[in-house]
Motif scaffolding. Sequence first.
Motif, PDB file in Angstrom:
ATOM      1  N   GLY A 112      60.726  24.577  89.655  1.00  0.00           N
ATOM      2  CA  GLY A 112      59.680  24.571  90.667  1.00  0.00           C
ATOM      3  C   GLY A 112      60.198  24.434  92.091  1.00  0.00           C
ATOM      4  O   GLY A 112      59.459  24.676  93.044  1.00  0.00           O
ATOM      5  N   GLN A 113      61.457  24.066  92.255  1.00  0.00           N
ATOM      6  CA  GLN A 113      62.056  23.915  93.583  1.00  0.00           C
ATOM      7  C   GLN A 113      62.179  25.282  94.252  1.00  0.00           C
ATOM      8  O   GLN A 113      62.532  26.262  93.623  1.00  0.00           O
ATOM      9  N   ASP A 114      61.858  25.340  95.553  1.00  0.00           N
ATOM     10  CA  ASP A 114      62.070  26.557  96.330  1.00  0.00           C
ATOM     11  C   ASP A 114      63.465  26.506  96.939  1.00  0.00           C
ATOM     12  O   ASP A 114      63.788  25.574  97.668  1.00  0.00           O
ATOM     13  N   VAL A 115      64.271  27.512  96.629  1.00  0.00           N
ATOM     14  CA  VAL A 115      65.655  27.568  97.087  1.00  0.00           C
ATOM     15  C   VAL A 115      65.767  28.671  98.142  1.00  0.00           C
ATOM     16  O   VAL A 115      65.503  29.837  97.847  1.00  0.00           O
ATOM     17  N   PRO A 116      66.145  28.324  99.372  1.00  0.00           N
ATOM     18  CA  PRO A 116      66.327  29.360 100.387  1.00  0.00           C
ATOM     19  C   PRO A 116      67.614  30.152 100.113  1.00  0.00           C
ATOM     20  O   PRO A 116      68.648  29.573  99.792  1.00  0.00           O
ATOM     21  N   VAL A 117      67.504  31.467 100.205  1.00  0.00           N
ATOM     22  CA  VAL A 117      68.649  32.354 100.040  1.00  0.00           C
ATOM     23  C   VAL A 117      68.624  33.339 101.197  1.00  0.00           C
ATOM     24  O   VAL A 117      67.591  33.963 101.463  1.00  0.00           O
ATOM     25  N   THR A 118      69.746  33.470 101.886  1.00  0.00           N
ATOM     26  CA  THR A 118      69.863  34.415 102.985  1.00  0.00           C
ATOM     27  C   THR A 118      70.609  35.647 102.490  1.00  0.00           C
ATOM     28  O   THR A 118      71.690  35.525 101.904  1.00  0.00           O
ATOM     29  N   LEU A 119      70.008  36.807 102.684  1.00  0.00           N
ATOM     30  CA  LEU A 119      70.608  38.079 102.291  1.00  0.00           C
ATOM     31  C   LEU A 119      71.010  38.837 103.542  1.00  0.00           C
ATOM     32  O   LEU A 119      70.255  38.871 104.517  1.00  0.00           O
ATOM     33  N   VAL A 120      72.171  39.467 103.520  1.00  0.00           N
ATOM     34  CA  VAL A 120      72.617  40.313 104.625  1.00  0.00           C
ATOM     35  C   VAL A 120      72.627  41.744 104.106  1.00  0.00           C
ATOM     36  O   VAL A 120      73.329  42.068 103.143  1.00  0.00           O
ATOM     37  N   ILE A 121      71.820  42.581 104.751  1.00  0.00           N
ATOM     38  CA  ILE A 121      71.663  43.986 104.370  1.00  0.00           C
ATOM     39  C   ILE A 121      72.305  44.849 105.441  1.00  0.00           C
ATOM     40  O   ILE A 121      72.055  44.646 106.633  1.00  0.00           O
ATOM     41  N   GLU A 122      73.108  45.796 105.012  1.00  0.00           N
ATOM     42  CA  GLU A 122      73.770  46.703 105.945  1.00  0.00           C
ATOM     43  C   GLU A 122      73.205  48.108 105.758  1.00  0.00           C
ATOM     44  O   GLU A 122      73.185  48.637 104.650  1.00  0.00           O
ATOM     45  N   GLY A 123      72.734  48.700 106.860  1.00  0.00           N
ATOM     46  CA  GLY A 123      72.197  50.053 106.831  1.00  0.00           C
ATOM     47  C   GLY A 123      73.315  51.085 106.860  1.00  0.00           C
ATOM     48  O   GLY A 123      74.490  50.757 107.057  1.00  0.00           O
ATOM     49  N   ALA A 124      72.954  52.346 106.683  1.00  0.00           N
ATOM     50  CA  ALA A 124      73.928  53.435 106.724  1.00  0.00           C
ATOM     51  C   ALA A 124      74.636  53.490 108.070  1.00  0.00           C
ATOM     52  O   ALA A 124      75.775  53.948 108.161  1.00  0.00           O
ATOM     53  N   ASP A 125      73.970  52.998 109.119  1.00  0.00           N
ATOM     54  CA  ASP A 125      74.559  52.982 110.468  1.00  0.00           C
ATOM     55  C   ASP A 125      75.474  51.780 110.685  1.00  0.00           C
ATOM     56  O   ASP A 125      75.947  51.542 111.780  1.00  0.00           O
ATOM     57  N   LYS A 126      75.708  50.982 109.624  1.00  0.00           N
ATOM     58  CA  LYS A 126      76.564  49.788 109.639  1.00  0.00           C
ATOM     59  C   LYS A 126      75.948  48.602 110.371  1.00  0.00           C
ATOM     60  O   LYS A 126      76.571  47.561 110.515  1.00  0.00           O
ATOM     61  N   LYS A 127      74.712  48.739 110.837  1.00  0.00           N
ATOM     62  CA  LYS A 127      74.019  47.604 111.455  1.00  0.00           C
ATOM     63  C   LYS A 127      73.544  46.681 110.342  1.00  0.00           C
ATOM     64  O   LYS A 127      73.098  47.127 109.291  1.00  0.00           O
ATOM     65  N   ARG A 128      73.628  45.371 110.612  1.00  0.00           N
ATOM     66  CA  ARG A 128      73.257  44.382 109.607  1.00  0.00           C
ATOM     67  C   ARG A 128      71.985  43.646 109.989  1.00  0.00           C
ATOM     68  O   ARG A 128      71.741  43.400 111.153  1.00  0.00           O
ATOM     69  N   GLU A 129      71.220  43.324 108.970  1.00  0.00           N
ATOM     70  CA  GLU A 129      69.996  42.539 109.128  1.00  0.00           C
ATOM     71  C   GLU A 129      70.059  41.365 108.168  1.00  0.00           C
ATOM     72  O   GLU A 129      70.477  41.520 107.023  1.00  0.00           O
ATOM     73  N   THR A 130      69.644  40.209 108.645  1.00  0.00           N
ATOM     74  CA  THR A 130      69.620  39.001 107.826  1.00  0.00           C
ATOM     75  C   THR A 130      68.183  38.706 107.427  1.00  0.00           C
ATOM     76  O   THR A 130      67.290  38.705 108.273  1.00  0.00           O
TER      77      THR A 130
END
Length: 150
Positions: A112-130
């Motif tokens: 039942g605990q909420d666990v924060p997870v940060t994902l880093v996504i990289e687009g085809a242009d190599k720009k990253r979004e968190t």
Amino acid sequence: MRRLMTAALLALITAPAMAELTVKDAWVRATVPQQKATGAFMQITAPKAARLVEASSPVAGVTEIHEMTMDKDIMRMRAIPGIDLPAGKAVELKPGGYHVMLMDLKAPITEGQDVPVTLVIEGADKKRETIVIKATARALGASGAMDHKH
């Protein structure tokens, strides 16, 4: 007023490419006392081709993107540099396949605990979004769903 409207329009035009990335059914497996690792699982759909390249969580000292495979009767788990996210196709991170491995846990993960997870996504242009998601801890064999739209 005109400057404010121009600034708002520019903000819309420069919005991140992955703004509509969807993470569904994010969960982690609850742990028992003294257990130092667990997995995080989810379904990720990117509107444009992208790649999951990194993950982290404040509950773990080490977080890695993993793949589990079977070689004859031997289970092999290994860290991988990323997971391709084809445009418009759901990629499932699940037990027995791709997953996010949370290691060197700082405390047990309780059901039942909420666990924060940060994902880093990289687009085809190599720009990253968190992207930060909350994954609910489930006991082995439990079910339930949680949707996040980013």
